[in-house]
Design a protein around this motif. Sequence first.
Motif, mmCIF file in Angstrom:
data_model
loop_
_atom_site.group_PDB
_atom_site.id
_atom_site.type_symbol
_atom_site.label_atom_id
_atom_site.label_comp_id
_atom_site.label_asym_id
_atom_site.label_seq_id
_atom_site.Cartn_x
_atom_site.Cartn_y
_atom_site.Cartn_z
ATOM 1 N N ALA A 1 0.788 -1.340 0.025
ATOM 2 C CA ALA A 1 -0.138 0.040 0.142
ATOM 3 C C ALA A 1 0.872 1.138 0.161
ATOM 4 O O ALA A 1 0.311 2.330 0.268
ATOM 5 N N THR A 2 2.197 1.090 -0.195
ATOM 6 C CA THR A 2 2.978 2.068 -0.385
ATOM 7 C C THR A 2 2.801 3.290 -1.208
ATOM 8 O O THR A 2 2.248 4.543 -1.000
ATOM 9 N N ALA A 3 2.421 3.098 -2.570
ATOM 10 C CA ALA A 3 1.807 3.985 -3.563
ATOM 11 C C ALA A 3 0.463 4.615 -2.882
ATOM 12 O O ALA A 3 -0.043 5.863 -3.372
ATOM 13 N N LEU A 4 -0.590 3.960 -2.525
ATOM 14 C CA LEU A 4 -1.870 3.890 -1.910
ATOM 15 C C LEU A 4 -1.603 5.229 -1.141
ATOM 16 O O LEU A 4 -2.614 6.057 -1.059
ATOM 17 N N ASN A 5 -0.780 4.816 0.058
ATOM 18 C CA ASN A 5 -0.907 6.009 0.949
ATOM 19 C C ASN A 5 -0.163 7.198 0.522
ATOM 20 O O ASN A 5 -0.734 8.444 0.782
ATOM 21 N N SER A 6 0.892 7.303 -0.531
ATOM 22 C CA SER A 6 1.247 8.325 -1.196
ATOM 23 C C SER A 6 0.224 9.114 -1.842
ATOM 24 O O SER A 6 0.373 10.362 -2.022
ATOM 25 N N LEU A 7 -0.332 8.373 -2.486
ATOM 26 C CA LEU A 7 -1.337 9.030 -3.504
ATOM 27 C C LEU A 7 -2.531 9.791 -2.559
ATOM 28 O O LEU A 7 -2.764 11.025 -2.884
ATOM 29 N N ARG A 8 -2.955 9.200 -1.598
ATOM 30 C CA ARG A 8 -3.846 9.909 -0.768
ATOM 31 C C ARG A 8 -3.234 11.225 -0.173
ATOM 32 O O ARG A 8 -3.821 12.096 0.124
ATOM 33 N N LYS B 1 -13.095 14.877 2.893
ATOM 34 C CA LYS B 1 -11.787 14.274 3.077
ATOM 35 C C LYS B 1 -11.836 12.985 2.360
ATOM 36 O O LYS B 1 -12.522 12.285 2.311
ATOM 37 N N LEU B 2 -10.696 13.043 1.619
ATOM 38 C CA LEU B 2 -10.276 11.519 0.724
ATOM 39 C C LEU B 2 -9.994 10.502 1.616
ATOM 40 O O LEU B 2 -8.872 10.609 2.511
ATOM 41 N N THR B 3 -10.505 9.263 1.285
ATOM 42 C CA THR B 3 -10.366 8.070 2.107
ATOM 43 C C THR B 3 -9.653 7.154 1.303
ATOM 44 O O THR B 3 -9.713 7.228 -0.063
ATOM 45 N N HIS B 4 -9.146 6.046 1.982
ATOM 46 C CA HIS B 4 -8.469 4.978 1.100
ATOM 47 C C HIS B 4 -9.684 4.106 0.290
ATOM 48 O O HIS B 4 -9.516 3.607 -0.770
ATOM 49 N N THR B 5 -11.151 4.327 1.054
ATOM 50 C CA THR B 5 -11.991 3.680 0.180
ATOM 51 C C THR B 5 -12.303 4.538 -0.897
ATOM 52 O O THR B 5 -12.705 3.669 -1.946
ATOM 53 N N ASP B 6 -12.336 5.671 -0.953
ATOM 54 C CA ASP B 6 -12.503 6.473 -2.228
ATOM 55 C C ASP B 6 -11.627 6.011 -3.320
ATOM 56 O O ASP B 6 -11.903 5.922 -4.526
ATOM 57 N N ILE B 7 -10.550 6.001 -2.897
ATOM 58 C CA ILE B 7 -9.237 5.715 -3.824
ATOM 59 C C ILE B 7 -9.614 4.030 -4.486
ATOM 60 O O ILE B 7 -9.351 3.860 -5.703
ATOM 61 N N LEU B 8 -9.843 3.217 -3.631
ATOM 62 C CA LEU B 8 -10.076 1.851 -4.067
ATOM 63 C C LEU B 8 -11.272 1.756 -4.891
ATOM 64 O O LEU B 8 -11.223 1.165 -6.078
ATOM 65 N N VAL B 9 -12.383 2.731 -4.587
ATOM 66 C CA VAL B 9 -13.391 2.524 -5.431
ATOM 67 C C VAL B 9 -13.367 2.794 -6.806
ATOM 68 O O VAL B 9 -13.710 2.346 -7.946
ATOM 69 N N ALA B 10 -12.458 3.914 -7.011
ATOM 70 C CA ALA B 10 -12.029 4.493 -8.136
ATOM 71 C C ALA B 10 -11.192 3.434 -9.098
ATOM 72 O O ALA B 10 -11.335 3.177 -10.208
ATOM 73 N N LEU B 11 -10.180 2.953 -8.348
ATOM 74 C CA LEU B 11 -9.176 1.839 -8.891
ATOM 75 C C LEU B 11 -10.098 0.727 -9.272
ATOM 76 O O LEU B 11 -9.895 -0.188 -10.440
ATOM 77 N N VAL B 12 -10.884 0.201 -8.541
ATOM 78 C CA VAL B 12 -11.731 -1.097 -8.465
ATOM 79 C C VAL B 12 -12.693 -0.893 -9.860
ATOM 80 O O VAL B 12 -12.828 -1.790 -10.748
ATOM 81 N N ALA B 13 -13.361 0.346 -10.040
ATOM 82 C CA ALA B 13 -14.353 0.764 -11.017
ATOM 83 C C ALA B 13 -13.296 0.698 -12.560
ATOM 84 O O ALA B 13 -14.044 0.051 -13.455
ATOM 85 N N ARG B 14 -12.408 1.136 -12.342
ATOM 86 C CA ARG B 14 -11.665 1.051 -13.829
ATOM 87 C C ARG B 14 -11.263 -0.113 -14.004
ATOM 88 O O ARG B 14 -11.058 -0.593 -15.204
ATOM 89 N N ALA B 15 -10.746 -0.982 -12.956
ATOM 90 C CA ALA B 15 -10.439 -2.392 -13.441
ATOM 91 C C ALA B 15 -11.626 -3.014 -13.944
ATOM 92 O O ALA B 15 -11.546 -4.116 -14.837
ATOM 93 N N LEU B 16 -12.573 -2.986 -13.275
ATOM 94 C CA LEU B 16 -14.049 -3.423 -13.825
ATOM 95 C C LEU B 16 -14.274 -3.229 -15.149
ATOM 96 O O LEU B 16 -14.711 -3.968 -15.979
ATOM 97 N N ALA B 17 -13.937 -1.861 -15.621
ATOM 98 C CA ALA B 17 -14.197 -1.491 -17.110
ATOM 99 C C ALA B 17 -13.116 -2.256 -17.977
ATOM 100 O O ALA B 17 -13.715 -2.533 -19.080
ATOM 101 N N LEU C 1 -11.901 11.685 -8.253
ATOM 102 C CA LEU C 1 -11.725 11.101 -7.099
ATOM 103 C C LEU C 1 -12.579 11.962 -6.014
ATOM 104 O O LEU C 1 -13.348 11.580 -5.161
ATOM 105 N N GLY C 2 -12.589 13.236 -6.530
ATOM 106 C CA GLY C 2 -13.484 14.321 -5.925
ATOM 107 C C GLY C 2 -14.874 14.055 -6.013
ATOM 108 O O GLY C 2 -15.675 13.976 -4.866
#
Length: 386
Positions: free
Chosen positions: A196-203, A217-233, A278-279
């Motif tokens: 999760a090094t890059a995930l923490n840095s991105l947040r 406030k941006l959360t880890h869940t927000d970033i994960l939802v964005a990354l999951v959604a793009r992987a689903l596509a 993300l916003g």
Amino acid sequence: MPALEMAQETGKLVSWLKKEGDKVSKGDLLLEIETDKAVMEVEATSDGVLGGITGEVGTDIPVGQTIAWILKPGEEVPSEAKPQPQAATPVTEAIQSADESSPQSSTSNSTARVSPKARRLAKENGIDLNSVQGSGDGGEILASDIQALIDGGHHDSHPPAVQTESLSSIGRLMAERTVQSWTTVPHFFLQREVDATALNSLRASLGPGVEQSSGVKLTHTDILVALVARALARHPRVNASWIENGIRLNSDVNVSIAMAVQDGVVAPVVHNADTATLGEIAKQRRELTDRAKAGRLRPTDFAGGTFTVSNLGMFHIDSFCAIITPPQAAILAVGQIADSVVAIDGVMVVRPVFSMTISCDHRVLDGAKAATFLHDLAESIREPNL
């Protein structure tokens, strides 16, 4: 009484937001109804004057029953009640007929009408319907009558030695649906640990900008939802649903987020998450969370989910397996980020690591397809590009 969700039999009238004789316009908030999921606001479907209110606040009312009229100016309330919709009556009658023909029918009230929810509560709590005085129209026994007996503890002269706790509407619905999923959907599970090094840095780098632009406030869940959604596509089969005739490939990527509320869990939806910023995701997630905690989620908040993310990291859980929400094909369970010793180029170092476990419907996905998706997602987390 509108049907705001699938399999809804009754709705509890919480409040009228307009009163008798008020002018209403299409889209005005008209009343509040409590279902098994939450309290939902109902809009007026046309312009006119509200009249002929028969729905009483605090009562459970069968779906399809007329509770008021929206009249044209000068129009009178009809002298006879509008006939019940054809779809509503057979369902109620079928339920009642099935109960009355069952072996338990000897304990059913044979003279008074009993709402489906009241009958279910009575059966679950061992209450003899013949001993219940109904408070509804014509002496109908309502769920509130049964609940009053349960709360008062007067329904059983020989209480069991083991203390029992009645489930809330949300808790009961969650129990029913998880049992249905676990017993009808062939689950299999794949697990992957991710750096999760890059995930923490991105947040850390994007968080201040998101908070300044959206006020959230941006959360880890927000970033994960964005990354999951793009992987689903990129993996439409994982974004698919099991339907009666086979597999439906969903055109939209709508990510449900599992949220804990009092007495249960709900999973409202971030729509079109694969194209949202993300916003935008953070703002939607915050609004859904606030409405969920207040019990004010709307029908549209639950509609159209194609995949679910359940994050228990904030509860210090390392890993877990989640139960699929049909007809979705999969759900992702996320554990906490914790320091772990890992080998990188033959050197032992400490890195922040977390676990992802995907639960899959084997009718839609095989192991290879699910593994390919999970690997792609893990790589996008290791090197995020948002």
